[in-house]
Motif scaffolding. Structure first.
Motif, PDB file in Angstrom:
ATOM      1  N   TYR A  67       0.788  -1.242   0.000  1.00 39.49           N
ATOM      2  CA  TYR A  67       0.000   0.000   0.000  1.00 39.49           C
ATOM      3  C   TYR A  67       0.823   1.297   0.000  1.00 39.49           C
ATOM      4  O   TYR A  67       0.458   2.255  -0.681  1.00 39.49           O
ATOM      5  N   PRO A  68       1.902   1.370   0.806  1.00 35.89           N
ATOM      6  CA  PRO A  68       2.529   2.678   0.986  1.00 35.89           C
ATOM      7  C   PRO A  68       2.940   3.374  -0.320  1.00 35.89           C
ATOM      8  O   PRO A  68       2.701   4.570  -0.482  1.00 35.89           O
ATOM      9  N   ALA A  69       3.525   2.619  -1.263  1.00 35.64           N
ATOM     10  CA  ALA A  69       3.966   3.264  -2.504  1.00 35.64           C
ATOM     11  C   ALA A  69       2.776   3.882  -3.225  1.00 35.64           C
ATOM     12  O   ALA A  69       2.854   4.991  -3.766  1.00 35.64           O
ATOM     13  N   VAL A  70       1.658   3.167  -3.196  1.00 36.47           N
ATOM     14  CA  VAL A  70       0.470   3.651  -3.906  1.00 36.47           C
ATOM     15  C   VAL A  70      -0.137   4.856  -3.184  1.00 36.47           C
ATOM     16  O   VAL A  70      -0.537   5.844  -3.813  1.00 36.47           O
ATOM     17  N   LEU A  71      -0.182   4.791  -1.865  1.00 40.35           N
ATOM     18  CA  LEU A  71      -0.728   5.941  -1.120  1.00 40.35           C
ATOM     19  C   LEU A  71       0.141   7.179  -1.347  1.00 40.35           C
ATOM     20  O   LEU A  71      -0.362   8.302  -1.396  1.00 40.35           O
ATOM     21  N   LEU A  72       1.446   6.969  -1.519  1.00 37.42           N
ATOM     22  CA  LEU A  72       2.335   8.117  -1.759  1.00 37.42           C
ATOM     23  C   LEU A  72       2.029   8.778  -3.100  1.00 37.42           C
ATOM     24  O   LEU A  72       1.987  10.005  -3.191  1.00 37.42           O
ATOM     25  N   ILE A  73       1.813   7.992  -4.155  1.00 32.47           N
ATOM     26  CA  ILE A  73       1.547   8.630  -5.456  1.00 32.47           C
ATOM     27  C   ILE A  73       0.120   9.169  -5.538  1.00 32.47           C
ATOM     28  O   ILE A  73      -0.182   9.991  -6.404  1.00 32.47           O
ATOM     29  N   LEU A  74      -0.751   8.719  -4.644  1.00 35.50           N
ATOM     30  CA  LEU A  74      -2.125   9.242  -4.654  1.00 35.50           C
ATOM     31  C   LEU A  74      -2.281  10.438  -3.713  1.00 35.50           C
ATOM     32  O   LEU A  74      -3.381  10.967  -3.559  1.00 35.50           O
ATOM     33  N   ASN A  75      -1.189  10.869  -3.098  1.00 35.24           N
ATOM     34  CA  ASN A  75      -1.239  11.979  -2.127  1.00 35.24           C
ATOM     35  C   ASN A  75      -2.276  11.724  -1.033  1.00 35.24           C
ATOM     36  O   ASN A  75      -3.033  12.621  -0.644  1.00 35.24           O
ATOM     37  N   ALA A 113      -0.139  13.348   6.309  1.00 38.39           N
ATOM     38  CA  ALA A 113       0.137  13.069   4.898  1.00 38.39           C
ATOM     39  C   ALA A 113       0.946  11.783   4.807  1.00 38.39           C
ATOM     40  O   ALA A 113       1.829  11.534   5.641  1.00 38.39           O
ATOM     41  N   ALA A 114       0.633  10.959   3.775  1.00 39.11           N
ATOM     42  CA  ALA A 114       1.352   9.689   3.628  1.00 39.11           C
ATOM     43  C   ALA A 114       2.856   9.918   3.612  1.00 39.11           C
ATOM     44  O   ALA A 114       3.624   9.135   4.177  1.00 39.11           O
ATOM     45  N   GLY A 115       3.282  11.014   3.004  1.00 42.32           N
ATOM     46  CA  GLY A 115       4.707  11.314   2.909  1.00 42.32           C
ATOM     47  C   GLY A 115       5.366  11.577   4.261  1.00 42.32           C
ATOM     48  O   GLY A 115       6.579  11.463   4.396  1.00 42.32           O
ATOM     49  N   ASP A 116       4.553  11.942   5.266  1.00 40.50           N
ATOM     50  CA  ASP A 116       5.108  12.171   6.614  1.00 40.50           C
ATOM     51  C   ASP A 116       4.894  10.986   7.535  1.00 40.50           C
ATOM     52  O   ASP A 116       5.437  10.944   8.638  1.00 40.50           O
ATOM     53  N   PHE A 117       4.049  10.056   7.082  1.00 38.45           N
ATOM     54  CA  PHE A 117       3.627   8.975   7.986  1.00 38.45           C
ATOM     55  C   PHE A 117       4.725   7.943   8.199  1.00 38.45           C
ATOM     56  O   PHE A 117       4.966   7.488   9.307  1.00 38.45           O
ATOM     57  N   PHE A 118       5.387   7.550   7.085  1.00 38.07           N
ATOM     58  CA  PHE A 118       6.398   6.488   7.183  1.00 38.07           C
ATOM     59  C   PHE A 118       7.732   7.125   7.536  1.00 38.07           C
ATOM     60  O   PHE A 118       8.227   7.985   6.812  1.00 38.07           O
ATOM     61  N   GLN A 119       8.331   6.692   8.648  1.00 36.74           N
ATOM     62  CA  GLN A 119       9.520   7.395   9.133  1.00 36.74           C
ATOM     63  C   GLN A 119      10.778   6.546   9.131  1.00 36.74           C
ATOM     64  O   GLN A 119      11.877   7.075   9.064  1.00 36.74           O
ATOM     65  N   ASP A 120      10.609   5.235   9.223  1.00 38.94           N
ATOM     66  CA  ASP A 120      11.782   4.355   9.203  1.00 38.94           C
ATOM     67  C   ASP A 120      11.258   2.923   9.149  1.00 38.94           C
ATOM     68  O   ASP A 120      10.052   2.703   9.061  1.00 38.94           O
ATOM     69  N   LEU A 121      12.186   1.970   9.238  1.00 40.27           N
ATOM     70  CA  LEU A 121      11.830   0.560   9.271  1.00 40.27           C
ATOM     71  C   LEU A 121      10.826   0.317  10.406  1.00 40.27           C
ATOM     72  O   LEU A 121      11.183   0.463  11.581  1.00 40.27           O
ATOM     73  N   TYR A 122       9.600  -0.028  10.065  1.00 41.69           N
ATOM     74  CA  TYR A 122       8.548  -0.299  11.058  1.00 41.69           C
ATOM     75  C   TYR A 122       8.256   0.890  11.979  1.00 41.69           C
ATOM     76  O   TYR A 122       7.707   0.708  13.065  1.00 41.69           O
TER      77      TYR A 122
END
Lengths: 286, 155
Positions: free
Chosen positions: A125-133, A148-157
């Motif tokens: 999901y993450p890659a797709v959520l990133l391109i869908l903003n 924002a998806a771009g701020d949500f993922f910060q590191d491994l897990y």
């Protein structure tokens, strides 16, 4: 394999789940579909003293389009997302991606909220959520917020979720008019996790790419938008040579993952190949 | 601390107090003695433990018994009726869709879910649906044939 003992609490509403989190805090984990958490607990990588079951909270399951925005409840399963006419109509790439996760049985139990909270670096999901903003809605002791998806993922897990926050859903704005988007992955044959996954969105004006969004999963410690590839193709014609040249920039400046399935060189190679394929298919759909 | 659960398994209601960490696969096998559901990899990969929960194929090694409270469950033991094999069971027999048989209950339960939603699947759709079920003997060829054959019989 049997998980370590824990106390089981069943929440019938989001508020009740928040109360339980407040009560058990550090020693509690949320259980939704259980398809990331239970395997980890069976391996004793995780041994929470309390499990708070949010899998029966109906308010977390809804999928609907409102005012041009797609809302997906955190408890929606991958199969529900794949089969939803709302998702297929609003963001077909997301429905397709949900249908590529794991296998039938995993998709019948696993949820989008659980997958996002777990933040496996190879999740689809993450890659797709990133391109869908997309943005991720959460609720916690201090109320609700949208990340924002771009701020949500910060590191491994590691995600932007704070202590005692619960993901309630995902919001996806309309795709740019006329844009095409695809997600392709090279799946590890046993786990079906992406060794490399690439999501691409292309919008064309005339023959020129007026907007390009590219994101990877499985390549680095966390999913990321690839500005090198995006910049190289934006304003160029959508032909094979321009796409190939842009894709060759993939994963520039990224600390590429390496494991016993795929070393750094091979993953980088796959990132380029999958960027080329995803971009050319997305351009074909635009 | 035992948690009370009630489940319908193959049409029969069962109530037990279970330890929260009891996996559904172990509940079926060890408490209900329904040993047709096999545990293979125990890591949600191989699909041998596949059962239907409220009509959907799930891996019972990756679900807690407490999560199944109130659910309707079908295991391989629940497919035959009045001594008559289910069309999929018959077809696996006729097409020789197994060798050692360990994966067979899971294969048949996944195929049951598939045919309920898609009564005449293409070969590719069958192979896609079986992604979560491993067979280490047959190379899948006769398993796919058995499901195609059952689909034709049912249709």
């Amino acid at each position: 394999m049997i998980p370590a003992s824990f106390n089981y609490h069943r929440a019938s509403s989001v508020n009740e789940a928040l109360d339980l989190l407040k009560q058990y805090g550090d020693d509690a984990r949320l259980l939704a579909g259980g398809h990331s958490l239970l395997p980890a607990m069976k391996l004793r990588m995780n041994a929470p003293a309390n499990l708070i079951d949010i899998g029966r909270i109906a308010e977390l399951n809804s999928i609907r389009v409102e005012n041009g925005t797609l809302h997906i409840g955190a408890g929606a399963t991958h199969s529900a997302i794949a089969a939803s006419p709302d998702v297929q109509g609003h963001a077909p790439v997301l429905a397709d991606t949900a249908g590529m996760i794991g296998d039938v049985q995993v998709r019948n139990k696993g949820t989008i909220g659980g997958s996002l909270a777990h933040a496996d670096p190879a999740a689809d999901y993450p890659a797709v959520l990133l391109i869908l903003n997309a943005s991720i809605n959460v609720i916690g002791p201090n109320g609700t917020r949208s990340i924002a998806a771009g701020d949500f993922f910060q590191d491994l897990y590691v995600t932007a979720l704070e202590e005692n926050e619960i993901i309630t859903g995902v919001e996806i704005p309309a795709m740019p008019q006329g844009a095409g988007a695809v997600y392709l992955k090279f799946a590890q044959p046993a786990s079906r996790f992406a060794l490399v996954g690439c999501a691409a969105l292309v919008k064309k004006d005339g023959g020129t790419c007026s907007e390009v969004r590219v994101a990877f999963t499985g390549v680095g410690n966390m999913p990321f938008r690839d500005s090198g590839v995006e910049g190289a193709l934006t304003g160029q014609s959508a032909d094979a040579s321009a796409i190939e040249a842009a894709a060759a920039q993939a994963a520039g400046g990224i600390d590429v993952l390496s494991d016993h399935f795929a070393g750094e060189d091979y993953r980088t190679h796959l990132a380029r190949v999958y960027a080329r394929r995803a971009l050319s298919q997305a351009a074909g759909l635009a | 601390m035992g948690i009370p659960i009630t489940v319908q398994v193959n049409g029969v209601s069962h109530s037990h107090e279970v330890e929260p960490r009891l996996l559904l696969a172990h509940y079926l096998r060890d408490v209900l003695r329904l040993t047709g559901t096999h545990i293979g990899c125990d890591t949600s990969s191989c699909g041998a433990c596949t059962i239907l929960v409220d009509g959907k194929a799930v891996k019972s090694c990756t679900m807690l018994a407490v999560q199944a409270d109130g659910a309707e469950i079908t295991t391989i033991e629940g497919l035959a009726s009045n001594g008559e094999l289910h069309p999929l069971q018959k077809s696996f027999n006729e097409e020789h869709g197994l060798q050692c048989g360990f994966c067979t209950p899971g294969m048949i339960m996944t195929a049951t879910d598939l045919l309920a939603n898609n009564p005449s699947p293409s070969e590719q759709e069958i192979r896609h649906a079986l992604e979560g079920n491993y067979c280490r003997c047959t190379g899948y060829h006769n398993i796919v044939k058995a499901i195609q054959n059952a689909a034709n019989t049912q249709g």
